[in-house]
Design a protein around this motif. Structure first.
Motif, PDB file in Angstrom:
ATOM      1  N   ASN A 300       0.834  -1.198   0.000  1.00 52.69           N
ATOM      2  CA  ASN A 300       0.000   0.000   0.000  1.00 52.69           C
ATOM      3  C   ASN A 300       0.873   1.252   0.000  1.00 52.69           C
ATOM      4  OD1 ASN A 300      -3.003  -0.768   1.977  1.00 52.69           O
ATOM      5  ND2 ASN A 300      -2.170  -1.704   0.156  1.00 52.69           N
ATOM      6  N   ALA A 301       0.450   2.272  -0.714  1.00 49.89           N
ATOM      7  CA  ALA A 301       1.124   3.567  -0.688  1.00 49.89           C
ATOM      8  C   ALA A 301       0.401   4.447   0.329  1.00 49.89           C
ATOM      9  CB  ALA A 301       1.112   4.206  -2.071  1.00 49.89           C
ATOM     10  N   LEU A 302       0.874   4.431   1.559  1.00 54.95           N
ATOM     11  CA  LEU A 302       0.247   5.183   2.639  1.00 54.95           C
ATOM     12  C   LEU A 302       1.140   6.337   3.055  1.00 54.95           C
ATOM     13  CD1 LEU A 302      -1.017   2.250   4.916  1.00 54.95           C
ATOM     14  CD2 LEU A 302      -2.255   3.433   3.087  1.00 54.95           C
ATOM     15  N   THR A 303       0.521   7.418   3.498  1.00 59.81           N
ATOM     16  CA  THR A 303       1.290   8.547   3.994  1.00 59.81           C
ATOM     17  C   THR A 303       1.818   8.242   5.390  1.00 59.81           C
ATOM     18  OG1 THR A 303      -0.592   9.639   5.056  1.00 59.81           O
ATOM     19  CG2 THR A 303      -0.232  10.100   2.705  1.00 59.81           C
ATOM     20  N   THR A 304       2.761   9.065   5.821  1.00 58.77           N
ATOM     21  CA  THR A 304       3.298   8.910   7.177  1.00 58.77           C
ATOM     22  C   THR A 304       2.192   9.031   8.210  1.00 58.77           C
ATOM     23  OG1 THR A 304       5.435   9.797   6.480  1.00 58.77           O
ATOM     24  CG2 THR A 304       4.952   9.824   8.845  1.00 58.77           C
ATOM     25  N   ALA A 305       1.270   9.949   7.990  1.00 61.21           N
ATOM     26  CA  ALA A 305       0.166  10.140   8.935  1.00 61.21           C
ATOM     27  C   ALA A 305      -0.750   8.926   8.964  1.00 61.21           C
ATOM     28  CB  ALA A 305      -0.625  11.393   8.574  1.00 61.21           C
ATOM     29  N   GLU A 306      -1.040   8.362   7.794  1.00 61.86           N
ATOM     30  CA  GLU A 306      -1.921   7.192   7.741  1.00 61.86           C
ATOM     31  C   GLU A 306      -1.299   5.996   8.453  1.00 61.86           C
ATOM     32  OE1 GLU A 306      -4.323   8.107   3.557  1.00 61.86           O
ATOM     33  OE2 GLU A 306      -2.374   7.105   3.501  1.00 61.86           O
ATOM     34  N   VAL A 307      -0.012   5.777   8.245  1.00 66.09           N
ATOM     35  CA  VAL A 307       0.669   4.684   8.952  1.00 66.09           C
ATOM     36  C   VAL A 307       0.636   4.927  10.454  1.00 66.09           C
ATOM     37  CG1 VAL A 307       2.902   3.562   9.329  1.00 66.09           C
ATOM     38  CG2 VAL A 307       2.146   4.079   6.999  1.00 66.09           C
ATOM     39  N   ALA A 308       0.811   6.185  10.858  1.00 67.65           N
ATOM     40  CA  ALA A 308       0.797   6.505  12.292  1.00 67.65           C
ATOM     41  C   ALA A 308      -0.572   6.238  12.903  1.00 67.65           C
ATOM     42  CB  ALA A 308       1.190   7.963  12.508  1.00 67.65           C
ATOM     43  N   PHE A 309      -1.647   6.556  12.175  1.00 68.30           N
ATOM     44  CA  PHE A 309      -2.989   6.255  12.690  1.00 68.30           C
ATOM     45  C   PHE A 309      -3.171   4.744  12.847  1.00 68.30           C
ATOM     46  CE2 PHE A 309      -4.466  10.480  10.880  1.00 68.30           C
ATOM     47  CZ  PHE A 309      -4.712  11.043  12.128  1.00 68.30           C
TER      48      PHE A 309
END
Length: 442
Positions: A300-309
């Motif tokens: 998945n191409a996730l943002t840093t914020a999405e991974v943190a959530f």
């Protein structure tokens, strides 16, 4: 009696009683299908599945193929049959401020439905355009335009009547859409209970329902079992956003030790199935579930914020870090590491099995200090194997204590109960992060 028997009599007693041992290498797939009538069958490869009538489009086949594609791979997998079908019901919401001249594509069972926006796009245009395309297509789903979003349900024909059956797979660009799975309760926990009643010869399980209701039901059922784990997967966007109304937060609040959840906006092929297929062939305690690369599965191409959530809700992800596709963080919903849960399950099962075998194969183990030591030795043997496996720290002492026979109460002796055997061992753990500080001088 032979002549030699008069002079040399030899009696050999077999102490080969076997105890059923809990297996920790077999993954199970629980899906709705009509390919066989039994509750389950075992397969050594996907060719055996096609012989039984499975097609490459069947979810059970796709999950099995993802398992068998890994290295190492399972020697066999268990395919269970769900008797209770479901009407999969999902909601796609185009994100605010839609993009101009952009292809908004929803893929259902591998078929693309694409609406391309004009120079002045609106959400309502996108939902209406997609619904028209989907209902005029060839996939057995029915879509509904709600102006701000669209619902898609399994149906008896394109644009037909919502109908229970095998769930469809939907793919989408998570940068363009928010996603929610609203499938109703399909008694997944009942199907699991039926499987457990038929066999317990598996360790990890995945299923073909990805909505919060059925995931939560199966998590409760698995938690009540010994020596079983459930790897759930969900496409729900709420997991990688702020808030706590999502299924990952629900499982985290429940502190489930036997259920892990993986967020992925792409579940074709199933990342949870691939993860089980890669990890279960390994020896319990020998490997961490983080940093694993899953063959055939796209990251998945996730943002840093999405991974943190996701991390904050103990939801696992599969992303690209430093050019390498890896699973992270390798945790159960409770926050415990999956490898620790599996190793402790193994440790408990093997101690039970080995001590029981010692009791079963001997005429008796006397209630003496030497008899007590015989039981202690079985525990020590499993702990030493735990060190060899990599689950326990061999640099620390393994301590097993037991009472002297003289110190055991008369009532315990009368009931033939040996109480108060205790052990102390240290988990080996694993390094997942490091901090390095250096200095260079001229």
């Amino acid at each position: 009696m032979s002549e030699i028997d008069k002079h040399v009599s030899v009696t050999i007693t077999k102490e080969t009683a076997t105890v059923s041992r809990v297996g920790f290498g077999t993954p199970a797939i629980l899906t709705y299908h009509t390919r066989f009538p039994e509750v389950y069958r075992l397969y050594a490869n996907t060719t055996e599945m096609t012989t039984d009538g499975f097609t490459t489009d069947d979810l059970a086949y796709k999950m099995a193929a993802a398992m068998f594609a890994q290295s190492p791979r399972p020697s066999q997998i268990l395919v269970g049959r769900r008797a209770n079908s479901a009407i999969r019901d999902v909601k796609l919401t185009p994100r605010a401020n839609p993009l101009a001249s952009t292809a908004y594509t929803v893929t259902i069972n591998g078929t693309d439905f694409t609406f391309t926006t004009d120079a002045t796009p609106t959400v309502a245009e996108i939902t209406a355009g997609l619904v028209a395309l989907i209902d005029a297509g060839a996939e057995n789903v029915d879509s509904t335009d709600n102006t701000t979003d669209l619902d898609i349900e399994a149906a008896d024909a394109p644009g037909g009547t919502p109908t229970a059956g095998a769930p469809f797979i939907v793919e989408f660009d998570h940068d363009l859409f928010q996603f929610a799975d609203n499938t109703a309760d399909a008694s997944l926990d009942t199907d699991f209970a039926t499987l457990i009643a038929a066999t317990t010869d598996f360790y990890g399980i995945v299923a073909d329902l990805w909505d919060p209701t059925n995931i939560a039901d199966l998590a409760v059922a698995v938690e009540a079992q010994e020596n079983k784990i459930y790897i759930a997967e969900s496409q729900d966007s709420a997991i990688i956003e702020t808030g706590s109304s999502d299924i990952a937060s629900t499982l985290q609040t429940g502190a489930y030790d036997q259920t892990a959840i993986m967020y992925s906006y792409d579940i074709d092929p199933s990342p949870a199935a691939a993860w089980l297929g890669k990890q279960l062939p390994t020896t319990p305690g020998s490997t961490t579930w983080k940093f694993r690369t899953l063959t055939t599965v796209a990251a998945n191409a996730l943002t840093t914020a999405e991974v943190a959530f996701a991390d904050g809700k103990n939801a696992n992800t599969y992303t690209t870090v430093g050019g390498v596709n890896i699973t992270a963080e390798g945790v159960m919903a409770s926050g415990e590491f999956i490898d620790v849960t599996r190793f402790i399950d193994w440790l408990k099962a093997r101690i039970q099995e080995n001590v029981f075998r010692a009791l079963a194969v001997n005429d008796k183990i006397p209630y003496t200090d030497s008899g007590i030591q015989a039981v202690v030795s079985e525990v020590e043997g499993v702990l030493r194997q735990g060190v060899t496996n990599g689950g326990l720290n061999g640099d620390e002492d393994l301590i097993v204590t037991a009472p002297l026979a003289a110190d055991v109460s008369a009532s315990d002796k009368a009931s033939r109960l040996l109480p108060d055997i205790e052990f102390l061992a240290t988990l080996a753990g694993a390094i997942h992060k490091t901090t390095i500080t250096g200095k260079v001088v001229a």
